[in-house]
Write a protein that holds these residues in place. Structure first.
Motif, PDB file in Angstrom:
ATOM      1  N   LEU A  76      52.117  30.278  37.611  1.00 54.09           N
ATOM      2  CA  LEU A  76      51.987  29.173  38.566  1.00 54.09           C
ATOM      3  C   LEU A  76      51.974  29.637  40.026  1.00 54.09           C
ATOM      4  N   ARG A  77      52.044  30.937  40.262  1.00 53.50           N
ATOM      5  CA  ARG A  77      51.886  31.444  41.635  1.00 53.50           C
ATOM      6  C   ARG A  77      50.660  32.360  41.689  1.00 53.50           C
ATOM      7  N   ASP A  78      50.760  33.578  41.167  1.00 52.98           N
ATOM      8  CA  ASP A  78      49.600  34.480  41.231  1.00 52.98           C
ATOM      9  C   ASP A  78      48.472  33.932  40.347  1.00 52.98           C
ATOM     10  N   GLY A  79      48.825  33.371  39.197  1.00 49.40           N
ATOM     11  CA  GLY A  79      47.815  32.834  38.273  1.00 49.40           C
ATOM     12  C   GLY A  79      47.069  31.673  38.883  1.00 49.40           C
ATOM     13  N   VAL A 110      57.888  45.669  38.017  1.00 44.68           N
ATOM     14  CA  VAL A 110      56.497  46.048  38.315  1.00 44.68           C
ATOM     15  C   VAL A 110      55.592  44.826  38.224  1.00 44.68           C
ATOM     16  N   HIS A 111      54.507  44.897  38.985  1.00 44.27           N
ATOM     17  CA  HIS A 111      53.562  43.774  39.076  1.00 44.27           C
ATOM     18  C   HIS A 111      52.167  44.400  39.180  1.00 44.27           C
ATOM     19  N   CYS A 112      51.380  44.312  38.112  1.00 41.93           N
ATOM     20  CA  CYS A 112      50.093  45.022  38.115  1.00 41.93           C
ATOM     21  C   CYS A 112      48.909  44.059  38.078  1.00 41.93           C
ATOM     22  N   HIS A 113      47.838  44.499  38.708  1.00 42.43           N
ATOM     23  CA  HIS A 113      46.580  43.736  38.649  1.00 42.43           C
ATOM     24  C   HIS A 113      45.588  44.510  37.786  1.00 42.43           C
ATOM     25  N   ASN A 114      44.567  43.772  37.334  1.00 45.93           N
ATOM     26  CA  ASN A 114      43.745  44.287  36.244  1.00 45.93           C
ATOM     27  C   ASN A 114      42.337  44.720  36.669  1.00 45.93           C
ATOM     28  N   GLY A 143      42.562  39.476  37.575  1.00 48.34           N
ATOM     29  CA  GLY A 143      43.771  38.945  36.968  1.00 48.34           C
ATOM     30  C   GLY A 143      44.980  39.850  37.045  1.00 48.34           C
ATOM     31  N   ASN A 144      46.066  39.348  36.434  1.00 49.78           N
ATOM     32  CA  ASN A 144      47.352  40.061  36.405  1.00 49.78           C
ATOM     33  C   ASN A 144      47.578  40.635  35.016  1.00 49.78           C
ATOM     34  N   THR A 145      48.707  41.266  34.847  1.00 51.05           N
ATOM     35  CA  THR A 145      49.105  41.742  33.513  1.00 51.05           C
ATOM     36  C   THR A 145      49.279  40.534  32.605  1.00 51.05           C
TER      37      THR A 145
HETATM   38 ZN    ZN Z   1      49.728  39.867  42.613  1.00 52.89          ZN
END
Ligand code: ZN
Ligand code: KIV
Length: 508
Positions: free
Chosen positions: A12-15, A203-207, A239-241
């Motif tokens: 609900l934030r990065d998504g 950790v916070h990864c992008h794809n 996108g994110n993980t």
């Molecule tokens: Zn992010």
């Protein structure tokens, strides 16, 4: 000893930063409630200083589910953002302030236009400011994977001393590769645990290069205590993980990762479908864990192997993630075993002496239709007098349908048969498909809710593929039906009927 890996959902934030996926307040609340069902440890639900709407949504979610799950909200390292976060999440039982500030040379000098020392001071001061309000503060070093290691460490030392309880290392632009990212986390963890063993490393990864899951798992293997992810991997750019991939990756290899999560994995599939439908973002059919084909097998060799023993080609039971049971898709390449398996599941017995002729008819049908679904087998057997149903419960079949599509009153009438029984129903709806499905629901009288409906037009002359997911109201079980027909309406109707028949067969 295995350690708990915290799962932080940021759907609900990065998504929600995905173009076209903006939700209204009601929808955000619904999605938040659904995500909480998976028992995530923390949920980031917005960026309250970005707009009044976001502020109100974060506040409403905190009030609605803030007693069940830790609620986080994001802001920059400025007092006004931190004030907005605090005001929006303070009603939650376990609120978390999340502050982000760049740490790479690019961010510090180009985006923020400050000296490295100034950034450390601003970061530490913002954490001190946030700590006046709440005990839990997460600090994210934006673009960490492209930052100078010693500078990053200086920043971490300063913000931990200022009171940060979680240090988050983002691969903001999806630049990292697993070995290097794992090594980076190892080095940070080594120092961090000496500095303060109670601080959580996240950790916070992008794809961007398709490595978000691999990078996140490499980080877990190297000491990360917390993973940030989104349902279906939605998020900025590529996108994110993806939550489901990381959670199931850890679950399948708990010894290797030395950790476990406390996610209720049986809620994953339902959550994936709900998020996809609410945000209007399709799940790629071959998406790991939640894609429509994730548990479908079509090659004859695989089908044969699976029928001998499921674990030959299945590394996880679809039920573990709440997905409908494994599906054998019948095609002209399916062997006799798969054909017999499906016909038996549908309750038919084919006398041995008639098998060659029946199988030949199936192959002709499969050549024509490419994929053969349950309704096709029922139709096929209508012309095979030697094939008998051994179930006392018959299955539903579509006899006739009629639809009127007008802008004001779309209506439908269907005639369904089940053994000797014939039912004719008529209904209007918000569109013809709505009217059609209302008729079928009234006729079959099963306690189901339509979760998902899709129609794909195959290439010219090949017809349409209808796909339906329904959920039983009292036990949340999901069933899927598919059908390929020349006519869109017929494919839609038969896909629904195939799903309903699966429920009847399950009851058998
Ligand atoms: Zn992010
Ligand atoms: O990608 C990123 O760097 C972020 C931070 C706010 C964690 O989303």
């Amino acid at each position: 000893m295995k350690r708990k890996i915290y799962v932080f959902d940021t759907t609900l934030r990065d998504g929600e930063q995905v173009p076209g996926a903006k939700l209204n307040l009601e929808e955000k609340l619904d999605v938040a409630v659904q995500i909480a069902k998976m028992k995530v440890d923390m949920m980031e639900v917005g960026f309250p200083s970005s707009s009044q709407g976001d502020f109100e949504a974060v506040k409403a979610i905190s009030e609605k589910i803030g007693q069940e799950v830790c609620i986080a909200a994001l802001g920059r390292a400025v007092e006004a953002d931190i004030d907005a976060i605090y005001q929006s999440i303070r009603k939650a039982q376990d609120p978390l302030i999340h502050i982000v500030l760049g740490s790479s040379e690019l961010h510090v000098s180009k985006k923020l236009q400050k000296t490295p020392e100034q950034i450390i001071e601003i970061g530490a001061a913002s954490v001190k400011y946030a700590k006046q309000f709440l005990p839990k503060v997460q600090y994210s070093l934006e673009d960490a994977s492209r930052s100078d290691f010693e500078y990053m460490w200086k920043t971490i030392e300063a913000v931990v001393k200022a009171g940060a309880t979680i240090i988050n290392i983002p691969d903001t632009v999806g630049y990292a590769v697993p070995e290097q990212f794992g090594n980076l986390i190892y080095r940070i963890n080594d120092r961090l645990k000496n500095l303060d063993p109670n601080v959580i490393l996240s950790v916070h990864c992008h794809n961007d290069t398709g490595l978000a899951t691999a990078n996140t798992l490499a980080a877990v293997r190297n000491g990360a205590d917390k993973v940030e992810c989104t349902v279906n991997g939605i998020g900025e750019r590529a996108g994110n993980t993806s939550l489901e991939e990381v959670v199931m990756g850890i679950k399948l290899h708990e010894d290797y990762y030395g950790g476990y999560t406390t996610i209720d994995t049986a809620k994953i599939y339902e959550t994936s479908r709900m998020v996809s439908a609410t945000m209007g973002l399709d799940v790629q059919v071959n998406k790991a864990i939640t894609g429509e084909n994730a548990f479908a097998h079509s090659s004859g060799i695989h089908q044969d192997g699976l029928l001998k023993s499921k674990d030959v080609y299945e590394i996880m039971d679809p039920e573990t993630v709440g997905a409908p049971p494994m599906e054998l898709v019948l095609t002209a390449r399916s062997g006799k075993h798969a054909f017999l398996y499906v016909t038996k599941r549908l309750g038919f017995e084919i006398p041995e002496e008639h098998f060659p002729e029946v199988f030949e008819k199936f192959l002709q049908l499969a050549d024509r239709k490419k994929e053969v679904y349950d309704n096709d087998i029922l139709t096929l057997f209508k012309c095979c007098p030697n094939v008998k149903s051994v179930f006392d419960k018959e299955l539903w079949q579509l006899e006739e349908y009629q639809m009127t599509a007008t802008s004001t009153l779309p209506t439908a009438t269907v005639k369904l048969i089940r053994g000797e029984k014939q039912v004719v129903t008529s209904s209007s709806g918000s569109g013809v498909i709505d009217a059609l499905y209302s008729c079928i629901m009234e006729a079959v009288q099963e306690p189901v809710e339509l979760i998902e409906y899709r129609i794909n037009n195959l290439s010219r002359g090949k017809g349409s593929l209808g796909k339906v997911t329904v959920q039983i109201k009292h036990n949340d079980k999901l069933y899927q039906g598919k059908a390929i027909e020349q006519d869109v309406m017929e494919a839609s109707a038969l896909a629904f009927i195939n799903a309903v028949n699966k429920i009847i067969l399950d009851e058998e």
